[in-house]
Design an enzyme around this catalytic site. Structure first.
Site, mmCIF file in Angstrom:
data_model
loop_
_atom_site.group_PDB
_atom_site.id
_atom_site.type_symbol
_atom_site.label_atom_id
_atom_site.label_comp_id
_atom_site.label_asym_id
_atom_site.label_seq_id
_atom_site.Cartn_x
_atom_site.Cartn_y
_atom_site.Cartn_z
ATOM 1 N N ASN A 1 0.779 -1.059 0.038
ATOM 2 C CA ASN A 1 0.069 -0.226 -0.007
ATOM 3 C C ASN A 1 0.980 1.087 -0.043
ATOM 4 O OD1 ASN A 1 -2.738 -1.091 0.301
ATOM 5 N ND2 ASN A 1 -1.707 -2.286 2.033
ATOM 6 N N GLU A 2 1.149 1.914 -1.146
ATOM 7 C CA GLU A 2 2.196 2.977 -1.440
ATOM 8 C C GLU A 2 1.460 4.344 -1.057
ATOM 9 O OE1 GLU A 2 5.066 2.230 -1.740
ATOM 10 O OE2 GLU A 2 5.640 0.918 -3.191
ATOM 11 N N PRO A 3 2.268 5.372 -1.079
ATOM 12 C CA PRO A 3 1.717 6.522 -0.717
ATOM 13 C C PRO A 3 0.549 6.788 -1.799
ATOM 14 C CG PRO A 3 3.903 6.756 -0.638
ATOM 15 C CD PRO A 3 3.607 5.301 -1.180
ATOM 16 N N THR B 1 10.413 1.889 -3.708
ATOM 17 C CA THR B 1 10.247 0.653 -3.364
ATOM 18 C C THR B 1 10.805 -0.395 -4.504
ATOM 19 O OG1 THR B 1 8.239 1.074 -2.107
ATOM 20 C CG2 THR B 1 8.413 -1.165 -2.993
ATOM 21 N N SER C 1 -2.637 5.475 -0.990
ATOM 22 C CA SER C 1 -3.536 4.324 -0.728
ATOM 23 C C SER C 1 -4.605 4.942 0.226
ATOM 24 C CB SER C 1 -2.958 3.165 -0.088
ATOM 25 O OG SER C 1 -1.855 2.802 -1.114
#
Length: 641
Positions: free
Chosen positions: A162-164, A181, A166
């Site tokens: 869940n990346e920035p 990432t 999300s």
């Protein structure tokens, strides 16, 4: 009362945090909690439903669970698992797949039923992914939800993938990976270009439904993002901050990962402190930097307004504190890193005697010496010390394939020009070209290619050391065996490396040792190389008298410097010395322009090195000390038992 003190001490922390002395202790505690859930559910005749994570963070937890199974009879027959995520696309049999990871570290060592293992499928056709994600969610709900979800945290603040950006209510879905990432995963894939751009991940909303959530983080690399997740505002830019909204979460950290939390980093802001010399120095320098004031201009109001009134009461007046810390900083500065002959050394970082010291500089890779402390290296040689350099590893990982071909082509052409028979060399060259055409990402080179790459770096290191002023018999290439062994297995013996290092130390019998002090990555080459040196010294100290007179100085690499309050010796460089250091770095042509492993920073190594040392000089000047072009910093490592 103790509880009130703890609440005061942790008032900046917006969720529960437990800190353990090290990763091993913390991992065993987490494994014990998982085992307790499994056993409790078994006695109730129920299944334990676990959400599992991958990556380096949970490996020791899984190792302890395997031990509990094999040595204490912990059964996984009643366990159902759901993994957080998987790269997409990703073959289930690929070395980087999380299915392979889980089998390697846990599933193949315990008695879990194969049908109870659930991992996102990285081999699905893209049109089938959405349906799979809905089914993954349904299946978790069918089992009554997750009893426990374990998490790591990425440097972007991601949990799972869940990346920035999300959403807090997101479910299992296909996502695009952040560039940072992908960069962090590049080593496992043989380059960032080979890292999948997408992944299937459980959503934050799915994670939130777990009855318990444990986020684990180890080592200094995670300290910055941990502080933001624990003390920062809830933000989609750092998805881990959403965990502040859960009543079922706990962060489990080692001391290094917790080091930037307020209660550890600036404890005077949250509690009364025991003001020892180190803490006073740290606090006063912090105050000067925070207020952008020279130390000698700090006032009592400055101290009182920034949580340091207790220090003034106990150690004041402020003028005396300022003078003391200013003098301590000033005494770290020396143009004589080997000690100044015929001088009073009571206020100097190094001893005056012996005037000409035997020095050995250990360089983990063939260019760390000149990149990290090239100016000091040159100064030691110029001042007549008996300086040796030891290149601990070949560094053959960090040579481009096309550079290797270029050097072999030169060798073939040179032999032809001399009229020699080049059939064997030409055959090897042709074989090499064919191998590179079909080489897969992260595939290890054959031994003869590794040898050539090592020779390229060896030649550059010799050129750099000669430029500094060393004779060839003072240039040592250890080629420690662990470096190549770890390409095959992480579980290697370091005994041969230690013995070889002991032999070299016994040969030189140094008064000074310089070694890389980059410990943020506990499994990195720099930390391993230091551990080998340290163990060698510990063993030699039992029988060798010269060790009693040996001092060990640590330097940092091209990325980060020691904190100012930690510095015990700071060597100023003139503009001409900075240029000489740059030219020494330039001897490492294979690492110039675009290194194979550049880290997070796109700047060339020589630029990073100059920027780092000029920043150290700027900070010293800001604190009220003399202005220098650049400064190289060192910390003395205690060798006494």
């Amino acid at each position: 009362m103790p509880r009130l003190n703890l609440l005061e001490e942790t008032r900046f922390e917006k969720l529960p945090v437990t800190v353990y002395p090290d990763m091993l202790t913390a991992s065993k505690v987490v494994a014990g909690r998982i085992a307790a859930i499994i056993k409790k559910k078994a006695t109730e005749g129920k299944e334990a439903v676990l959400g599992l994570a991958t990556g380096a963070t949970p490996i020791v937890v899984y190792k302890e669970l395997v031990r509990l199974h094999t040595e204490e009879g912990l059964s996984f027959k009643n366990v159902v698992t759901f993994n957080l995520d998987e790269y997409y696309p990703m073959a289930a049999t690929a070395a980087q797949s999380y299915k392979v990871f889980m089998n390697k570290h846990l599933f193949s060592h315990v008695d879990i039923e194969p049908q109870n293992i659930n991992i996102p499928d990285g081999e699905l056709a893209q049109e089938d992914v959405a349906a799979f994600c809905l089914e993954y969610e349904r299946k978790i709900s069918e089992y009554g939800g997750l009893d426990l979800q374990i998490l790591g945290i990425g440097r972007t603040g991601h949990i799972g993938f869940n990346e920035p950006g999300s959403a807090p209510n997101s479910g299992t879905r296909l996502v695009s990976l952040d560039e940072l990432t992908r960069h962090d995963a590049a080593h496992d894939f043989g380059g960032k270009a080979n890292v999948p751009a997408k992944a299937i991940t459980m959503g934050i909303g799915t994670i939130f439904k777990a009855r318990e959530i444990i986020l684990m983080a180890w080592n200094e690399k995670k300290a910055g993002i941990v502080k933001k997740a624990v003390e920062g505002e809830v933000s989609a830019e750092i998805p881990a901050t959403y965990l502040q909204l859960s009543e079922n979460v706990e962060f489990v950290l080692d001391t290094d990962a917790a080091s930037l939390l307020t209660r550890f980093d600036t404890p005077w802001l949250v509690k009364d402190c025991v003001w020892d010399t180190r803490l006073i120095k740290k606090a006063v320098i912090w105050l000067a930097k925070t207020l952008n004031k020279p130390i000698l201009k700090l006032t009592e109001d400055d101290y009182n307004a920034n949580g340091m009134a207790q220090l003034v009461i106990q150690n004041g007046p402020v003028y005396n504190i300022n003078i003391d810390i200013f003098n301590k900083l000033q005494h770290t500065i020396t143009g004589w890193p080997g000690g100044k002959p015929n001088a009073d050394d009571s206020q100097r970082p190094e001893r005056a005697l012996p005037a000409k010291k035997r020095v050995i500089l250990f360089s983990p890779h063939p260019d760390d010496d000149v990149i990290s402390m090239g100016g000091t290296f040159i100064r030691l040689a110029d001042q007549g010390h008996d300086v040796h350099v030891a290149y601990q590893t070949s560094g053959n990982n960090a040579v481009w394939d096309d550079d290797t071909l270029r050097f072999v082509e030169f060798s073939v052409d040179m032999a032809k020009a001399q009229g020699d028979n080049t059939d064997k060399q030409q055959a090897s060259y042709n074989e090499m070209r064919e191998f590179f055409k079909t080489k897969s990402p992260n595939q290890r080179d054959p031994h003869y290619i590794e040898t050539i790459k090592g020779l390229i770096r060896k030649g550059e290191a010799i050129a750099g050391a000669r430029f500094v002023g060393l004779d060839d018999n003072h240039i040592h290439f250890q080629d420690l065996p662990f470096y190549d062994k770890r390409k095959v297995s992480k579980d290697v013996s370091y005994e041969a490396d230690i013995q070889q290092t002991m032999d070299l130390l016994q040969q030189v019998k140094p008064h000074q040792i310089f070694a890389a002090g980059d410990f943020a990555d506990p499994h990195g080459t720099h930390k391993t190389c230091f551990d080998i040196i340290h163990e060698a010294i510990i063993r030699l100290a039992k029988t060798e008298e010269w060790v009693k007179d040996c001092w060990l100085w640590l330097y940092r690499g091209a990325w980060f410097e020691f904190e100012t309050y930690e510095i015990e010796m700071c060597v100023p460089l003139s503009p001409s010395e900075v240029e000489r250091k740059r030219l020494a770095i330039f001897k490492h042509q294979s690492q110039k322009d675009r290194p194979v492993f550049p880290g997070d920073d796109a700047r060339e190594f020589w630029v990073r090195a100059e920027d780092r040392t000029s920043e150290t000089a700027r900070i010293y000047n800001q604190l009220g000390l003399a202005e220098y072009e650049a400064m190289e910093a060192f910390v003395r490592f205690p060798l006494a038992p």
